[in-house]
Design an enzyme around this catalytic site. Sequence first.
Site, mmCIF file in Angstrom:
data_model
loop_
_atom_site.group_PDB
_atom_site.id
_atom_site.type_symbol
_atom_site.label_atom_id
_atom_site.label_comp_id
_atom_site.label_asym_id
_atom_site.label_seq_id
_atom_site.Cartn_x
_atom_site.Cartn_y
_atom_site.Cartn_z
ATOM 1 N N ASN A 181 99.904 8.166 83.913
ATOM 2 C CA ASN A 181 100.775 7.186 83.292
ATOM 3 C C ASN A 181 102.370 7.207 83.301
ATOM 4 O O ASN A 181 102.665 8.471 82.419
ATOM 5 C CB ASN A 181 100.312 6.796 81.730
ATOM 6 C CG ASN A 181 101.067 5.094 81.540
ATOM 7 O OD1 ASN A 181 101.473 4.668 82.120
ATOM 8 N ND2 ASN A 181 100.499 4.963 79.888
ATOM 9 N N TRP A 182 102.791 6.396 84.178
ATOM 10 C CA TRP A 182 104.348 7.255 84.623
ATOM 11 C C TRP A 182 105.256 6.009 83.496
ATOM 12 O O TRP A 182 106.356 6.268 83.670
ATOM 13 C CB TRP A 182 104.409 6.552 85.648
ATOM 14 C CG TRP A 182 104.186 8.048 86.805
ATOM 15 C CD1 TRP A 182 102.975 9.377 86.663
ATOM 16 C CD2 TRP A 182 104.708 8.531 88.331
ATOM 17 N NE1 TRP A 182 103.225 10.257 87.594
ATOM 18 C CE2 TRP A 182 104.030 9.801 88.324
ATOM 19 C CE3 TRP A 182 106.092 8.072 88.946
ATOM 20 C CZ2 TRP A 182 104.496 10.177 90.136
ATOM 21 C CZ3 TRP A 182 105.775 8.925 89.664
ATOM 22 C CH2 TRP A 182 105.717 9.517 90.602
ATOM 23 N N LYS A 183 104.283 5.485 82.547
ATOM 24 C CA LYS A 183 105.402 4.138 81.857
ATOM 25 C C LYS A 183 106.733 3.994 82.893
ATOM 26 O O LYS A 183 105.838 3.786 83.625
ATOM 27 C CB LYS A 183 106.012 5.708 80.728
ATOM 28 C CG LYS A 183 104.474 5.809 80.016
ATOM 29 C CD LYS A 183 104.685 6.431 78.618
ATOM 30 C CE LYS A 183 103.004 7.005 78.225
ATOM 31 N NZ LYS A 183 103.451 7.453 76.444
ATOM 32 N N HIS A 215 97.110 -0.148 76.746
ATOM 33 C CA HIS A 215 98.002 0.815 75.547
ATOM 34 C C HIS A 215 98.923 0.562 74.523
ATOM 35 O O HIS A 215 99.424 -0.729 74.437
ATOM 36 C CB HIS A 215 99.594 1.171 76.931
ATOM 37 C CG HIS A 215 99.481 2.559 76.447
ATOM 38 N ND1 HIS A 215 101.229 2.964 75.595
ATOM 39 C CD2 HIS A 215 99.272 3.231 77.268
ATOM 40 C CE1 HIS A 215 100.795 4.408 75.854
ATOM 41 N NE2 HIS A 215 100.252 5.050 76.505
ATOM 42 N N GLU A 244 101.703 1.339 73.168
ATOM 43 C CA GLU A 244 103.105 0.707 73.972
ATOM 44 C C GLU A 244 103.124 -0.856 74.232
ATOM 45 O O GLU A 244 104.294 -1.449 73.435
ATOM 46 C CB GLU A 244 104.560 1.308 75.071
ATOM 47 C CG GLU A 244 104.314 3.273 74.522
ATOM 48 C CD GLU A 244 104.068 4.346 75.428
ATOM 49 O OE1 GLU A 244 104.439 4.128 76.832
ATOM 50 O OE2 GLU A 244 104.095 5.067 74.673
ATOM 51 N N GLU A 304 93.154 7.071 72.876
ATOM 52 C CA GLU A 304 95.226 7.889 72.687
ATOM 53 C C GLU A 304 95.593 7.342 71.158
ATOM 54 O O GLU A 304 95.478 6.188 70.618
ATOM 55 C CB GLU A 304 96.086 6.938 73.857
ATOM 56 C CG GLU A 304 95.202 7.176 75.227
ATOM 57 C CD GLU A 304 97.029 6.484 76.032
ATOM 58 O OE1 GLU A 304 97.162 7.849 77.116
ATOM 59 O OE2 GLU A 304 97.764 6.160 75.646
ATOM 60 N N GLY A 345 103.476 11.328 73.385
ATOM 61 C CA GLY A 345 104.664 12.096 73.115
ATOM 62 C C GLY A 345 105.281 12.786 71.886
ATOM 63 O O GLY A 345 106.639 13.393 71.572
ATOM 64 N N SER A 370 99.787 13.999 74.219
ATOM 65 C CA SER A 370 100.472 15.298 74.129
ATOM 66 C C SER A 370 99.186 15.868 74.809
ATOM 67 O O SER A 370 98.863 17.178 74.706
ATOM 68 C CB SER A 370 100.607 15.895 72.687
ATOM 69 O OG SER A 370 101.632 14.898 72.055
ATOM 70 N N GLY A 387 101.218 11.277 79.795
ATOM 71 C CA GLY A 387 102.314 10.940 79.819
ATOM 72 C C GLY A 387 103.253 11.383 80.641
ATOM 73 O O GLY A 387 103.360 12.026 81.779
ATOM 74 N N GLY A 388 104.245 12.456 79.558
ATOM 75 C CA GLY A 388 105.519 13.349 80.316
ATOM 76 C C GLY A 388 104.529 14.160 80.869
ATOM 77 O O GLY A 388 105.049 14.264 81.702
HETATM 78 P P1 13P Z 1 102.555 12.026 76.203
HETATM 79 O O1 13P Z 1 101.088 12.611 77.549
HETATM 80 O O2 13P Z 1 103.587 11.914 77.109
HETATM 81 O O3 13P Z 1 101.393 11.696 75.389
HETATM 82 O O4 13P Z 1 101.334 9.967 76.615
HETATM 83 C C1 13P Z 1 100.312 9.760 76.642
HETATM 84 C C2 13P Z 1 100.299 8.348 77.160
HETATM 85 O O5 13P Z 1 100.642 7.108 76.408
HETATM 86 C C3 13P Z 1 99.097 8.519 78.763
HETATM 87 O O6 13P Z 1 99.207 6.624 78.632
#
Ligand code: 13P
Length: 252
Positions: A11-13, A95, A97, A165, A171, A211, A232-233
């Site tokens: 997920n590149w957000k 998600h 977010e 999640e 993050g 994470s 994510g990251g």
């Molecule tokens: P991180 O891997 O950066 O913690 O993000 C997880 C995430 O929200 C994937 O959708």
Amino acid sequence: MSQRRRIAAGNWKMNGSTAALAEFDALAARHPDPRVDILICPPATLLSPATRRMDGHNILIGGQDCHCAPSGAHTGDISAPMIADTGATAVILGHSERREDHGETSEQVRDKARAAHVAGLTALICMGESEDQRDADNTLDIIGGQMAASIPDDCNAENTVIAYEPIWAIGTGHVPTLGQITEVHDFIRARLIRRFGETAGNAIAILYGGSVKPSNASDIFTVANVDGALVGGASLKADDFSPIISALEGSF
Ligand code: 13P
């Protein structure tokens, strides 16, 4: 050994512009014949260039959200058929977010998932508890409630993937213990079986997200009901995402 799909999803957000498409090339070169599904969900601006670039490669592309209507007066939104029109095959929904930044409710997530299914997209439906909810011992109640309200009745293993999640793990570098992941994933599996029956409930893939890094992926993938990761990251760079994909490939 389970026959469930194994999925390494990124997920590149709200990250990545045209130059970042080189990461797709690097991943495709390193995983020409992956034993798992590799899915990358870049921002909407990159969906079309990404699907064009990955044409002929074994990397799937997905969106990060969709509206529940197929078209209409909804400035700034994009619909599930529009995402499908880019050549993408999946969409992340619900998600945390989106739930936090945009006040999305589980009922809206369910309607978006229905729209995704109608458009032929796989819906990656996310759920997770906050730190306060975990501290208050409410994790399973929260997940159960989110499942009941966010997951539509037409789900099956082809059109739906669940992602657990925990919000406090996203993050932050704080990863739940394997015992905590096991407890929630087993609970999600049991609820899927209760609702959709033994065969379908057992076939739907459940991803862990929060994470996930090259350093912890192998351990997380030892958990029985973890069928992959939503990253994510560490999905932004092929150098980080590739070892996570390899860890998943080596886990079964
Ligand atoms: P991180 O891997 O950066 O913690 O993000 C997880 C995430 O929200 C994937 O959708």
